[in-house]
Design an enzyme around this catalytic site. Structure first.
Site, PDB file in Angstrom:
ATOM      1  N   LYS A 190     -14.328   1.699   2.970  1.00 17.59           N
ATOM      2  CA  LYS A 190     -14.380   0.279   3.934  1.00 17.59           C
ATOM      3  C   LYS A 190     -13.054   0.879   4.848  1.00 17.59           C
ATOM      4  CE  LYS A 190     -12.557  -3.742   4.505  1.00 17.59           C
ATOM      5  NZ  LYS A 190     -12.368  -3.840   5.904  1.00 17.59           N
ATOM      6  N   GLU A 264      -0.865   2.467  -1.969  1.00 14.32           N
ATOM      7  CA  GLU A 264       0.112   3.151  -1.056  1.00 14.32           C
ATOM      8  C   GLU A 264       0.246   1.776  -0.071  1.00 14.32           C
ATOM      9  OE1 GLU A 264       1.814   3.867   2.251  1.00 14.32           O
ATOM     10  OE2 GLU A 264       0.278   5.126   2.568  1.00 14.32           O
ATOM     11  N   CYS A 298       3.751   2.881   7.672  1.00 12.45           N
ATOM     12  CA  CYS A 298       4.017   2.334   6.400  1.00 12.45           C
ATOM     13  C   CYS A 298       5.500   2.814   6.003  1.00 12.45           C
ATOM     14  CB  CYS A 298       3.197   2.725   5.191  1.00 12.45           C
ATOM     15  SG  CYS A 298       1.547   1.836   5.342  1.00 12.45           S
ATOM     16  N   GLU A 395       9.101  -6.040   6.604  1.00  9.53           N
ATOM     17  CA  GLU A 395       8.482  -4.937   7.017  1.00  9.53           C
ATOM     18  C   GLU A 395       7.659  -5.434   8.532  1.00  9.53           C
ATOM     19  OE1 GLU A 395       5.318  -1.260   6.298  1.00  9.53           O
ATOM     20  OE2 GLU A 395       4.759  -3.597   5.546  1.00  9.53           O
TER      21      GLU A 395
END
Length: 484
Positions: A190, A264, A298, A395
């Site tokens: 997906k 991850e 990331c 983040e």
């Protein structure tokens, strides 16, 4: 248009747009299940837009639970024959896919830039070569699994349910699908709802390569489709790249089941610059570390730790460099900074940057004109930052760099590790012994020395702590798809 600055070049770059004519985007796309494109069971669709112009690119089927079930059943049916193929036969399909990706790389680069917003020079020069390289690399492993260090005759797991993010749509697809197929698994993938097109084009590449039906299935939709896929009882392996919050939810979902899981997740990477580092080289690495893909990475080096004695010199050089970055049309080959992927992500970046300013950090951006349509955010630095500031902890996932200082290597390590994340770090120094000593103390899955954001399919990638677990890439990336 380049930011206005006294240090900017005296001449303007002529526009150098890549042609949109190389890619033919259909007005609508279905789900790719059992080798065919099909409508969603309930007929639902959603639109995907270009972040740089807000233009609607296409209409895409929105998968529901019934569609996820169909895709998993197709993958399960295909698994029996696919897993029974000799590794050398599976390798032929992966080599074929890799070559077709190379042949269609210009088309795919333009498509990715249109759907994602990142500059064409990044999709063309970084993303697409790496996508092909991952399929070539894992094709080479397909007939050598007995020698991978996981025992004789390692077996595939079955059906892999894979959910990927929007920041590297095609590259994350390659990271997931290539090792899964090489090891004999079948796949239901997906893509993110804001960047579905390159995955759907990849479905066409699978047909072009003659891949057996059901080996790869692509379902498009929002988080509900991803949740249905990860929770499906007939999925044997779940692989997810995305936010830490969603990763935690997936971990709760699969807890108590026999599903194998790799995650991850987010990061708040520290880029550590020591006093003996070559300043100009370090500045280029800092820029690449946080402004590559608009900081939507990331493993971005979003925290800059600078030794006190060179703080002013490095900041002056960094600010001069930022005035030369070119923000604008992602299809222009001169563009350095493209569009933010979505209105939602732009709002998050803006809110966190405003919060940093409200908390007392000093905000700076080069003078630059933002386009009137699309989602844009100027490259931004925050100085006078402490470890208590939100911009140093959370983040942001955007082109925002927080600058902190340190005096000793031990202080640099302590500050770098003072985060719930542990995905990446960078070390800049001319002393090899210092690189090894500091790297050994950092709790990060990937540590670069005198460079940043360098990737290779032979090298494992992954994190510690809230950045997830498991490794993708290299020999290590095979383990997650094998019953060992």
């Amino acid at each position: 248009m380049a930011p206005a600055s006294s240090s900017a070049p005296a001449f303007e770059y002529a526009p150098a747009p890549e042609s949109r004519a190389v890619v033919d985007i259909a007005p609508s796309y279905g789900l790719f299940i059992d080798g065919e494109f099909t409508e969603a069971a309930d007929g639902k669709v959603f639109k995907t837009v270009s972040p740089s112009t807000e233009e609607v690119l296409s209409e895409v089927a929105e998968a529901g639970e019934a569609d996820v079930d169909r895709a998993v059943k197709a993958a399960r049916k295909a698994f029996e024959k696919w897993s029974a193929l000799p590794g050398a036969e599976r390798a032929k399909y992966l080599f074929r896919i890799a070559r077709i990706i190379q042949e269609r790389s210009r088309e795919l680069a333009v498509l990715e830039t249109l759907d994602n917003g990142k500059p064409i020079r990044e999709t063309r020069d970084a993303d697409l070569p790496l996508v092909a390289a991952h399929f070539f690399y894992y094709a080479g492993w397909a007939d050598k699994l007995d020698h991978a260090g996981y025992g004789a005759n390692p077996r595939p797991l079955g059906v892999a349910g894979q959910v990927i993010p929007w920041n590297f749509p095609l590259l994350m697809l390659a990271w997931k699908i290539a090792p899964a197929l090489a090891t004999g698994n079948t796949v239901v993938l997906k893509p993110a709802e804001t960047t579905p097109l390159s995955a759907l084009f990849f479905a066409d590449i699978c047909r072009q390569a003659g891949l057996p039906k059901g080996v790869v299935n692509i379902i498009t939709g929002d988080g509900r489709a991803g949740a249905a896929l990860t929770a499906h009882p007939d999925v044997n392996k779940v692989a997810f790249t995305g936010s830490t919050a969603v990763g935690k939810q997936i971990a709760r979902t699969v807890a108590g089941t026999r599903k194998k899981l790799t995650l991850e997740l987010g990061g708040k990477g520290a880029n550590i610059v020591f006093a003996d580092a070559p300043i100009d080289q370090a500045v280029e690495g800092i820029v690449n570390g946080i402004f590559f893909n608009q900081g939507q990475v990331c493993c971005a080096g979003s925290r800059l730790l600078v030794q006190e004695s060179i703080h002013d010199e490095l900041l002056d050089s960094l600010k001069r460099r930022l005035t030369t970055l070119r923000l604008g049309d992602p299809l222009d080959k001169n563009t350095d900074i493209g569009a933010i992927n979505s209105a939602e992500q732009l709002a998050r970046i803006s809110a966190l940057a405003d919060q940093g300013e409200a908390e007392g950090a000093e905000r700076w951006s080069p003078a630059c004109e933002l386009p009137s349509s699309g989602y844009w955010f100027a490259p931004t630095l925050f100085t006078n930052v402490t470890q208590a500031h939100t911009v140093a902890r959370d983040e942001i996932f955007g082109p925002v760099l927080s600058v902190l200082t340190f005096r000793t290597p031990d202080e640099a390590v302590a500050k770098a590790n003072n985060t719930p994340y542990g995905l990446s770090a960078g070390i800049w120094t001319e002393k090899g012994s210092r690189i090894l000593a500091v790297a050994n103390k950092l709790r990060a899955g990937v540590i670069w020395s005198n460079t940043f954001n360098k990737f290779d399919p032979t090298s494992p990638f992954g994190g510690y702590k809230e950045s997830g677990f498991g490794r993708e890439g290299g020999r290590h990336g095979l383990e997650a798809y094998l019953d060992v």
